[in-house]
Design an enzyme around this catalytic site. Structure first.
Site, mmCIF file in Angstrom:
data_model
loop_
_atom_site.group_PDB
_atom_site.id
_atom_site.type_symbol
_atom_site.label_atom_id
_atom_site.label_comp_id
_atom_site.label_asym_id
_atom_site.label_seq_id
_atom_site.Cartn_x
_atom_site.Cartn_y
_atom_site.Cartn_z
ATOM 1 N N HIS A 57 0.996 -1.141 -0.067
ATOM 2 C CA HIS A 57 0.070 -0.053 -0.130
ATOM 3 C C HIS A 57 0.998 1.358 -0.003
ATOM 4 O O HIS A 57 0.771 2.043 -0.935
ATOM 5 C CB HIS A 57 -0.834 -0.030 1.364
ATOM 6 C CG HIS A 57 -1.634 1.168 1.500
ATOM 7 N ND1 HIS A 57 -3.192 1.123 1.457
ATOM 8 C CD2 HIS A 57 -1.518 2.455 1.638
ATOM 9 C CE1 HIS A 57 -3.609 2.476 1.706
ATOM 10 N NE2 HIS A 57 -2.503 3.148 1.895
ATOM 11 N N GLU A 58 1.824 1.215 0.960
ATOM 12 C CA GLU A 58 2.567 2.391 0.981
ATOM 13 C C GLU A 58 3.583 2.588 -0.060
ATOM 14 O O GLU A 58 3.824 3.690 -0.666
ATOM 15 C CB GLU A 58 3.649 2.416 2.519
ATOM 16 C CG GLU A 58 2.664 2.419 3.549
ATOM 17 C CD GLU A 58 1.621 3.491 3.703
ATOM 18 O OE1 GLU A 58 1.890 4.514 2.741
ATOM 19 O OE2 GLU A 58 0.739 3.584 4.410
ATOM 20 N N HIS A 61 2.209 4.132 -2.955
ATOM 21 C CA HIS A 61 1.779 5.609 -2.878
ATOM 22 C C HIS A 61 3.506 6.223 -3.547
ATOM 23 O O HIS A 61 3.332 7.203 -4.152
ATOM 24 C CB HIS A 61 1.905 6.026 -1.477
ATOM 25 C CG HIS A 61 0.474 6.165 -0.810
ATOM 26 N ND1 HIS A 61 -0.700 6.666 -1.543
ATOM 27 C CD2 HIS A 61 -0.132 5.673 0.332
ATOM 28 C CE1 HIS A 61 -1.823 6.346 -0.889
ATOM 29 N NE2 HIS A 61 -1.503 5.754 0.188
#
Length: 267
Positions: A57-58, A61
């Protein structure tokens, strides 16, 4: 910065490889029944898979930010998938894992610091924010693939239940993250399109957004509505509420199960 440095910045960390290895080994143990405690194996498999999804997820980003113009993400270590490099390791990893253990809720973490002033264009800002929760969506689709493809023949029950519970965590994280609440990715998607005045007034609320959402989930009616939405998405993906419940029941191996209907048939 030299070529060697940039390559090092993108090298997958041994920490992430270790977590992924735990996921693979415990997943195998759940599948084969090769463990003294099926519940413990499910717990380790789901928890490590959840941490892997938080890292991805990170990473999503950071990778999107890199392609949008923020070259600083590499030097910060965000492209190595190492959860210890995040701005708040506690917020990003420890708290979400605790929430899964306590309440079976996929709580999003807050982590990578993007230097937004390096990025030009509202669409790019929106895409950077959307990239994280879209990873949870992709993870949910992968976890539920055996269900919606009708390919569950031969999949052992404990593994099926573990996948159902893991999918529930991904769906709940995606839904929560896409809420247009300051501090969450959903607000990050719409923020570039708001007026400067609105953004300035809302900015101080960002640290409290997640706390506010969590507080609202304590209200029984809100909680019921939220989990109905989660179950609706899971049902559309072929996962029943029973399978999700049994997965959570197995996950909490330290509790005496009262869910007799989850008793795993012995081979």
């Amino acid at each position: 910065m030299g070529h060697q440095g940039s390559r090092g910045e993108r090298q997958i960390s041994s920490v992430f490889i270790g977590i992924a290895a735990v996921m693979a080994v415990t997943g195998w143990a759940v599948w084969t029944g090769y463990s003294t405690s099926t519940g413990l194996a499910v717990f380790l498999f789901v928890t490590s898979a959840w941490i892997v999804s938080l890292c991805l997820h990170e990473y999503a980003h950071a990778r999107t930010a890199l392609h949008s113009g923020d070259l600083s993400v590499g030097a910060k270590g965000y492209l190595t998938l190492n959860p210890l490099k995040y701005t708040h390791a506690l917020l990003s990893i420890v708290l979400p894992v605790l929430f899964v253990i306590m309440g079976g809720l996929g709580l999003p973490g807050g982590a990578v610091y993007i230097e937004r002033d390096r990025i030009r264009g509202r669409w790019k800002h929106s895409l950077i924010s959307a990239a994280g929760p879209l990873t949870n969506v992709a993870f949910a689709v992968v976890c539920t693939a055996p269900f919606w493809l009708g390919a569950l023949d031969g999949v052992p029950y404990p593994f099926r239940f573990a996948l159902a519970f893991l999918a529930m965590l991904q769906v709940s994280a995606a839904i929560l993250n896409f809420l247009p609440v300051p501090g969450l990715d959903g607000y990050g998607v719409i923020e570039p399109w708001l007026s400067y005045r609105v953004r300035r007034e809302v900015a101080p609320l960002a640290p409290f957004g997640l706390i506010a959402v969590f507080a609202l989930l304590w209200i029984p009616e809100v909680n019921a509505f939220f989990f109905e939405a989660v179950d609706g998405v899971l049902s559309a993906l072929g996962v029943s509420g029973l399978e999700r419940t049994c997965g959570y029941d197995l996950y909490r191996f330290w509790q005496d199960s009262d869910a007799f209907f989850c008793a795993v048939p012995s081979d």
